[in-house]
Scaffold this active site. Structure first.
Site, PDB file in Angstrom:
ATOM      1  N   SER A 124       0.434 -19.662  19.341  1.00  0.00           N
ATOM      2  CA  SER A 124       0.953 -18.499  18.629  1.00  0.00           C
ATOM      3  C   SER A 124       1.806 -18.954  17.452  1.00  0.00           C
ATOM      4  CB  SER A 124       1.824 -17.709  19.607  1.00  0.00           C
ATOM      5  OG  SER A 124       2.640 -16.806  18.921  1.00  0.00           O
ATOM      6  N   TYR A 150       8.746 -16.951  26.334  1.00  0.00           N
ATOM      7  CA  TYR A 150       7.295 -16.890  26.072  1.00  0.00           C
ATOM      8  C   TYR A 150       6.926 -17.873  24.964  1.00  0.00           C
ATOM      9  CZ  TYR A 150       3.051 -15.450  23.726  1.00  0.00           C
ATOM     10  OH  TYR A 150       1.826 -15.478  23.094  1.00  0.00           O
ATOM     11  N   LYS A 154       4.568 -21.662  24.827  1.00  0.00           N
ATOM     12  CA  LYS A 154       3.474 -22.051  23.922  1.00  0.00           C
ATOM     13  C   LYS A 154       3.789 -23.405  23.295  1.00  0.00           C
ATOM     14  CE  LYS A 154       0.844 -18.505  24.493  1.00  0.00           C
ATOM     15  NZ  LYS A 154      -0.409 -18.673  25.226  1.00  0.00           N
ATOM     16  N   PHE A 179      -1.849 -15.264  14.635  1.00  0.00           N
ATOM     17  CA  PHE A 179      -0.834 -14.366  14.084  1.00  0.00           C
ATOM     18  C   PHE A 179      -0.924 -13.045  14.875  1.00  0.00           C
ATOM     19  CE2 PHE A 179       1.501 -16.766  10.936  1.00  0.00           C
ATOM     20  CZ  PHE A 179       0.891 -17.984  11.165  1.00  0.00           C
ATOM     21  N   ASN A 180      -1.094 -11.900  14.290  1.00  0.00           N
ATOM     22  CA  ASN A 180      -1.001 -10.675  15.101  1.00  0.00           C
ATOM     23  C   ASN A 180      -2.372 -10.026  15.298  1.00  0.00           C
ATOM     24  OD1 ASN A 180       1.713 -11.230  13.990  1.00  0.00           O
ATOM     25  ND2 ASN A 180       2.263  -9.384  15.104  1.00  0.00           N
ATOM     26  N   GLY A 293      15.537 -10.780  17.544  1.00  0.00           N
ATOM     27  CA  GLY A 293      14.548 -11.867  17.452  1.00  0.00           C
ATOM     28  C   GLY A 293      13.460 -11.630  16.421  1.00  0.00           C
TER      29      GLY A 293
HETATM   30  P1  NAD Z   1      -4.219 -10.469  27.597  1.00  0.00           P
HETATM   31  O1  NAD Z   1      -3.056 -10.238  28.494  1.00  0.00           O
HETATM   32  O2  NAD Z   1      -5.066  -9.317  27.233  1.00  0.00           O
HETATM   33  O3  NAD Z   1      -5.162 -11.613  28.204  1.00  0.00           O
HETATM   34  C1  NAD Z   1      -4.676 -12.648  29.023  1.00  0.00           C
HETATM   35  C2  NAD Z   1      -5.516 -12.669  30.281  1.00  0.00           C
HETATM   36  O4  NAD Z   1      -5.048 -13.721  31.137  1.00  0.00           O
HETATM   37  C3  NAD Z   1      -5.414 -11.366  31.082  1.00  0.00           C
HETATM   38  O5  NAD Z   1      -6.713 -10.881  31.355  1.00  0.00           O
HETATM   39  C4  NAD Z   1      -4.691 -11.770  32.367  1.00  0.00           C
HETATM   40  O6  NAD Z   1      -5.141 -11.027  33.484  1.00  0.00           O
HETATM   41  C5  NAD Z   1      -5.030 -13.246  32.475  1.00  0.00           C
HETATM   42  N1  NAD Z   1      -4.047 -14.064  33.195  1.00  0.00           N
HETATM   43  C6  NAD Z   1      -2.697 -14.092  33.023  1.00  0.00           C
HETATM   44  N2  NAD Z   1      -2.144 -14.962  33.876  1.00  0.00           N
HETATM   45  C7  NAD Z   1      -3.159 -15.510  34.598  1.00  0.00           C
HETATM   46  C8  NAD Z   1      -3.215 -16.468  35.651  1.00  0.00           C
HETATM   47  N3  NAD Z   1      -2.113 -17.015  36.149  1.00  0.00           N
HETATM   48  N4  NAD Z   1      -4.429 -16.812  36.157  1.00  0.00           N
HETATM   49  C9  NAD Z   1      -5.562 -16.230  35.680  1.00  0.00           C
HETATM   50  N5  NAD Z   1      -5.561 -15.313  34.705  1.00  0.00           N
HETATM   51  C10 NAD Z   1      -4.370 -14.946  34.166  1.00  0.00           C
HETATM   52  O7  NAD Z   1      -3.638 -11.174  26.280  1.00  0.00           O
HETATM   53  P2  NAD Z   1      -4.360 -11.503  24.905  1.00  0.00           P
HETATM   54  O8  NAD Z   1      -3.688 -10.709  23.867  1.00  0.00           O
HETATM   55  O9  NAD Z   1      -5.812 -11.454  25.060  1.00  0.00           O
HETATM   56  O10 NAD Z   1      -3.861 -13.005  24.722  1.00  0.00           O
HETATM   57  C11 NAD Z   1      -4.649 -14.105  25.114  1.00  0.00           C
HETATM   58  C12 NAD Z   1      -3.864 -15.377  24.860  1.00  0.00           C
HETATM   59  O11 NAD Z   1      -3.502 -15.434  23.482  1.00  0.00           O
HETATM   60  C13 NAD Z   1      -2.560 -15.469  25.641  1.00  0.00           C
HETATM   61  O12 NAD Z   1      -2.362 -16.800  26.049  1.00  0.00           O
HETATM   62  C14 NAD Z   1      -1.521 -15.066  24.628  1.00  0.00           C
HETATM   63  O13 NAD Z   1      -0.264 -15.633  24.898  1.00  0.00           O
HETATM   64  C15 NAD Z   1      -2.113 -15.633  23.338  1.00  0.00           C
HETATM   65  N6  NAD Z   1      -1.618 -14.951  22.132  1.00  0.00           N
HETATM   66  C16 NAD Z   1      -1.713 -13.588  22.052  1.00  0.00           C
HETATM   67  C17 NAD Z   1      -1.201 -12.928  20.936  1.00  0.00           C
HETATM   68  C18 NAD Z   1      -1.240 -11.426  20.834  1.00  0.00           C
HETATM   69  O14 NAD Z   1      -0.456 -10.858  20.073  1.00  0.00           O
HETATM   70  N7  NAD Z   1      -2.142 -10.737  21.535  1.00  0.00           N
HETATM   71  C19 NAD Z   1      -0.602 -13.660  19.901  1.00  0.00           C
HETATM   72  C20 NAD Z   1      -0.549 -15.044  20.005  1.00  0.00           C
HETATM   73  C21 NAD Z   1      -1.052 -15.681  21.154  1.00  0.00           C
HETATM   74  N1  UFG Z   2       7.323  -2.942  16.101  1.00  0.00           N
HETATM   75  C1  UFG Z   2       7.924  -1.721  15.963  1.00  0.00           C
HETATM   76  N2  UFG Z   2       7.887  -0.873  17.016  1.00  0.00           N
HETATM   77  C2  UFG Z   2       7.301  -1.185  18.197  1.00  0.00           C
HETATM   78  C3  UFG Z   2       6.688  -2.452  18.335  1.00  0.00           C
HETATM   79  C4  UFG Z   2       6.712  -3.314  17.260  1.00  0.00           C
HETATM   80  O1  UFG Z   2       8.490  -1.393  14.920  1.00  0.00           O
HETATM   81  O2  UFG Z   2       7.331  -0.370  19.130  1.00  0.00           O
HETATM   82  C5  UFG Z   2       7.332  -3.858  14.951  1.00  0.00           C
HETATM   83  C6  UFG Z   2       8.091  -5.132  15.248  1.00  0.00           C
HETATM   84  O3  UFG Z   2       9.451  -4.976  14.962  1.00  0.00           O
HETATM   85  C7  UFG Z   2       7.385  -6.109  14.323  1.00  0.00           C
HETATM   86  C8  UFG Z   2       5.959  -5.594  14.235  1.00  0.00           C
HETATM   87  O4  UFG Z   2       6.009  -4.246  14.675  1.00  0.00           O
HETATM   88  O5  UFG Z   2       7.956  -6.028  13.059  1.00  0.00           O
HETATM   89  C9  UFG Z   2       5.002  -6.366  15.102  1.00  0.00           C
HETATM   90  O6  UFG Z   2       5.529  -6.453  16.412  1.00  0.00           O
HETATM   91  P1  UFG Z   2       4.700  -7.002  17.650  1.00  0.00           P
HETATM   92  O7  UFG Z   2       5.582  -6.941  18.842  1.00  0.00           O
HETATM   93  O8  UFG Z   2       3.380  -6.324  17.706  1.00  0.00           O
HETATM   94  O9  UFG Z   2       4.394  -8.487  17.198  1.00  0.00           O
HETATM   95  P2  UFG Z   2       5.370  -9.695  16.874  1.00  0.00           P
HETATM   96  O10 UFG Z   2       5.099 -10.106  15.477  1.00  0.00           O
HETATM   97  O11 UFG Z   2       6.764  -9.412  17.237  1.00  0.00           O
HETATM   98  O12 UFG Z   2       4.853 -10.761  17.917  1.00  0.00           O
HETATM   99  C10 UFG Z   2       3.488 -11.174  17.910  1.00  0.00           C
HETATM  100  C11 UFG Z   2       2.973 -11.438  19.313  1.00  0.00           C
HETATM  101  C12 UFG Z   2       3.664 -12.605  19.925  1.00  0.00           C
HETATM  102  C13 UFG Z   2       3.619 -13.761  19.019  1.00  0.00           C
HETATM  103  C14 UFG Z   2       4.155 -13.398  17.658  1.00  0.00           C
HETATM  104  C15 UFG Z   2       4.067 -14.557  16.729  1.00  0.00           C
HETATM  105  O13 UFG Z   2       3.164 -10.331  20.141  1.00  0.00           O
HETATM  106  O14 UFG Z   2       2.969 -12.945  21.103  1.00  0.00           O
HETATM  107  O15 UFG Z   2       3.404 -12.311  17.147  1.00  0.00           O
HETATM  108  O16 UFG Z   2       3.297 -14.372  15.665  1.00  0.00           O
HETATM  109  F1  UFG Z   2       4.361 -14.761  19.534  1.00  0.00           F
END
Ligand code: NAD
Ligand code: UFG
Length: 332
Positions: A124, A150, A154, A179-180, A293
């Site tokens: 991430s 969290y 990573k 990213f997002n 944060g």
């Molecule tokens: P998600 O929660 O939809 O998918 C994660 C999956 O992992 C889920 O299906 C969950 O059931 C499974 N899981 C969790 N713990 C487990 C375990 N102990 N054993 C087996 N399965 C398990 O999340 P996502 O958005 O698809 O994210 C996927 C990956 O990408 C994650 O590692 C997350 O940290 C990373 N990531 C996500 C974002 C984001 O904003 N979505 C950003 C950066 C990184």
């Molecule tokens: N936001 C709001 N209201 C909400 C939720 C979010 O205003 O109810 C805003 C946040 O303040 C931020 C933006 O929307 O400015 C995006 O917020 P997210 O929580 O969707 O995403 P972040 O950028 O905070 O975090 C995401 C992932 C993390 C990852 C991080 C790093 O969720 O897993 O990007 O890029 F670590």
């Protein structure tokens, strides 16, 4: 290739599985369904015509991992499984260190014990902490000022992968720093449908649009940005899924790190406006105080991924909003 996808029923995992199968790879999925639903497997079958083998298993269960890895010789593991709720990780840090770090160590042991040397890891942009710039390249320092457990998981996993690569020249880890991620598959069959209360902007916007929440709370409009709200690099989940396919085609020994983002920043208010444009309806929101944060602004410089993997985003925020709304209609 024969690929094990951990977390393959989750948001990003499911979209990646669809791209992998469509490209002709043989995929197996491991997920404990803690944040996803088994019905995603039916959607994957409908989309691809293939029903991938599914293990309802936990990466904390070492015996089960041994069993799964002794049954099949995988070429690559794509590792999405993990917990990702930033606020929850502040309240329950040990749960995150256990699930994400210990779970990954178990997975790596199972891989290395069965001669599986290749992993693609979901990292991430959070590993950059607060780097003091808004445009992120891969060579920025990592690990400094990461505000959540969290994010630290990573970073720790990235460091573990680097140490293994030092000890084992044939080991290959591709670290993808997302990213997002937003949007859904254009079919409307899969999208983001987390269990429990979401934390991220898009799933919250979706809940407001569904009438489940009365309004969106925007965390601050007094940031030093164009409209005062925070700016992020939102990437369509299908583009992100395709990034994994590109990474797979360029696996090489050692550590390779790529930012997967669009390179473009969008503010929270611009996201709201794009959603309203796509849905044709007003989205109720109110401005509240800043969230601890949050950084004012960040976006990826995704040039390295383009140069080395030939990958770049093709879809826009408007595409993401259209596909999200399509997915919401399918859920209704
Ligand atoms: P998600 O929660 O939809 O998918 C994660 C999956 O992992 C889920 O299906 C969950 O059931 C499974 N899981 C969790 N713990 C487990 C375990 N102990 N054993 C087996 N399965 C398990 O999340 P996502 O958005 O698809 O994210 C996927 C990956 O990408 C994650 O590692 C997350 O940290 C990373 N990531 C996500 C974002 C984001 O904003 N979505 C950003 C950066 C990184
Ligand atoms: N936001 C709001 N209201 C909400 C939720 C979010 O205003 O109810 C805003 C946040 O303040 C931020 C933006 O929307 O400015 C995006 O917020 P997210 O929580 O969707 O995403 P972040 O950028 O905070 O975090 C995401 C992932 C993390 C990852 C991080 C790093 O969720 O897993 O990007 O890029 F670590």
């Amino acid at each position: 290739m024969k690929i094990l996808v951990t977390g393959g029923t989750g948001f990003i995992g499911s979209h990646t599985v669809v791209e992998l199968i469509s490209a002709g790879h043989e995929v197996e999925i491991l997920d404990n369904l803690s944040n996803s639903k088994e019905s995603v497997l039916d959607a994957i079958s409908k989309l691809t015509g293939v029903s991938p083998k599914f293990y309802k298993a936990d990466i904390l269960d070492k015996a089960r991992l041994t069993e799964i890895f002794s049954g099949t010789k995988y070429d690559v593991v794509i590792h999405f499984a993990g917990l990702k709720a930033v606020a929850e990780s502040v309240e329950q840090p040990l749960k995150y260190y256990e699930n994400n770090v210990e779970g990954t160590i178990n997975l790596l042991n199972a891989m290395l014990n069965t001669g599986v040397d290749n992993i693609i890891f979901s990292s991430s942009a959070t590993v950059y902490g607060d780097p003091g710039v808004t445009a992120y390249t891969e060579d920025l320092p990592t690990g400094q000022n990461i505000t959540s457990p969290y994010g630290k998981t990573k970073y720790m996993i990235e460091e573990i992968l680097k140490d293994i690569a030092m000890s084992k020249p044939e080991f290959s880890a591709t670290i993808l720093r997302y990213f997002n991620p937003v949007g859904a598959h254009p079919s409307g069959f899969i999208g983001e449908d987390p269990n429990g209360r979401p934390n991220n902007l898009m799933p919250i916007i979706m809940k407001v649009a569904q009438g489940e929440y009365p309004e969106l709370s925007i965390y601050g409009d007094d940031y030093p940005t164009s409209d005062g709200t925070c700016i992020r690099d939102y990437i369509h989940v299908v583009d992100l899924a395709k990034g994994h396919l590109a990474a797979l085609q360029h696996i090489k020994p050692g550590i390779s790190v790529y930012n997967l983002g669009s390179g473009k920043g969008t503010s929270v208010l611009e996201m709201v406006a794009a959603f309203e444009k796509a849905s044709g309806k007003k989205l109720p929101y109110k401005i509240v105080g800043r969230r601890t944060g949050d950084l004012p602004e960040m976006h990826a410089i995704p040039e390295k991924a383009f140069r080395e993997l030939g990958w770049k985003t093709e879809l826009t925020i408007d595409d993401a909003m259209r596909d999200t709304i399509n997915y919401l209609r399918a859920l209704a």
